[in-house]
Design a protein around this motif. Structure first.
Motif: not given
Length: 420
Positions: A293-316
């Motif tokens: 949550l609230y990860g800060i990542y730097s790119f050539r033009q801007v800094h961005q706040m990026i979060s990562t959300v995951v889950c396990e895929l339901e069968e079917g």
């Protein structure tokens, strides 16, 4: 066939030049960014064995059936306007680009680059490699003057923001992504040349060059929409932007300001909640979680706040269904999702089309990866119409003038690539 090349960057450039001569091609470049879910440095697909073009209505079902018939490599794009197939919303704004709502193709030739290792999937891979190696220096067609205009004047944009904030005050929505279009008519550009300049100015991890006959997508996005790795789904919404500083001290100051900015934190966590909710439609119960949550990542033009959300895929639930269950991505809609989409159709002046959609691939092993089409130039070479959008998240705490400046910051790399 697997080949080791001495200069991967040079080979990538030659392979893109070779692929761009086909009527249809897709080039995906991670620009040497790596994360736990990156599978390659670049993927190049060219030529068409089979393809599907679909309009809003039954597009996802058609793609699902097409995928069953073609379970190997496939690349393509989803337009934002597919939202109308999923929810009770419409798109009535102007569309001068005329891209299809959905297009995917099974390539004749597919190249995967990992470091110096090049995999060529083709009937005669050596012939393909030789053709790429023989690519000579590409002559520049020169940059013609492009007259970029905005659908909204600054005053109109500021007024629209205040009206949107009235909706937030009334409780109609909590957050939304309000976008404005910049465009040029009678624009004569060399799409590959502009893409190469854009990727040089703003090298981002989900960069893409997509050619569909006379229609081009020149994409410099930093954002992943949705990926599948085995039975795991990954979404990485971006909400929160700060400019780069002129000095290391100023750069660090901008990062800290972003990290502690109430409005930026609010918009990020609201979209994370929305993405978590979207993923529950495809997830095994109890498996949705926020990895970062609230990860800060730097790119050539801007800094961005990026979060990562995951889950396990339901069968079917298959890959196409999982994408449909989360589309369009929450970072480009707002929350509640349907209300935000409906409102933005009222306040925006043009159809988003491929902008706010997704470009990516399906792999033979069942994995897929799709970006969010932002920081992107769209071009129809037949009618010479050129378009790019820029947007920002509007919350209760949004400052209209600051949001306008953020849009200009996000559009800066494209303007530079066009010689502006």
């Amino acid at each position: 066939m697997i080949i080791q090349v001495e200069d991967p960057q040079k080979f990538k450039a030659k392979a893109l030049q070779w692929a761009s001569a086909f009527d249809v091609c897709c080039y995906l470049d991670s620009n040497n960014f790596t994360d736990p879910y990156t599978k390659f440095d670049a993927l190049i697909a060219a030529g068409v064995k089979a393809d599907i073009t679909a309009g809003t209505g039954t597009a996802f079902n058609e793609l699902e059936e097409f995928r069953v018939r073609h379970p190997g490599w496939m690349t393509g794009f989803f337009s934002y306007d597919l939202k109308n197939e999923i929810e009770n919303v419409t798109s009535g704004n102007r569309d001068q680009l005329q891209f299809p709502d959905l297009y995917f193709f099974v390539p004749q030739f597919l190249i995967v680059i990992r470091g110096s290792r090049v995999e060529i999937h083709a009937d005669e891979p050596q012939v393909v490699f030789d053709a790429i190696e023989q690519q000579g220096h590409r002559a520049s067609n020169g940059m013609h003057a492009v007259n970029i205009r905005s659908r909204l004047s600054k005053n109109a944009y500021l007024a629209a923001i205040e009206k949107i904030k009235d909706h937030i005050n009334r409780g109609d929505i909590y957050v939304t992504n309000f976008c404005q279009e910049f465009f040029a008519e009678n624009a004569a550009i060399d799409p590959l040349e502009v893409y190469l300049k854009l990727n040089e100015i703003s090298p981002n991890p989900f960069s893409a060059f997509f050619k569909l006959k006379d229609k081009y997508v020149l994409c410099a996005t930093p954002e992943r929409f949705l990926a599948r790795r085995g039975n795991k789904l990954i979404s990485q919404p971006i909400k929160g932007t700060a400019g780069r500083g002129d000095t290391l001290a100023e750069d660090e100051q901008n990062i800290q300001a972003l990290r502690s900015h109430t409005k930026e934190l609010q918009e990020n966590v609201m979209i994370v909640d929305l993405v978590r909710n979207d993923l529950t439609r495809s997830a095994k119960p109890g498996t949705v979680k926020t990895e970062e949550l609230y990860g800060i990542y730097s790119f050539r033009q801007v800094h961005q706040m990026i979060s990562t959300v995951v889950c396990e895929l339901e069968e079917g639930i298959n890959s196409v269904q999982a994408i449909k269950n989360t589309f369009p991505m929450g970072s480009m809609t707002g929350a509640p999702k349907i209300s935000a989409m409906q409102l933005m159709e009222t306040y925006e002046q043009s159809r988003r089309g491929v902008y706010s959609g997704a470009i990516g691939y399906f792999a033979p092993d069942g994995d897929f990866d799709f970006n969010v089409v932002i920081r992107t130039l769209l071009y129809n070479a037949e009618n010479k119409y050129l378009s790019f959008h820029a947007g920002s998240a509007i919350t209760y705490h949004a400052d209209a003038a600051r949001e306008y400046e953020e849009c200009l910051l996000k559009a800066q790399a494209i303007r530079e690539a066009l010689g502006q």
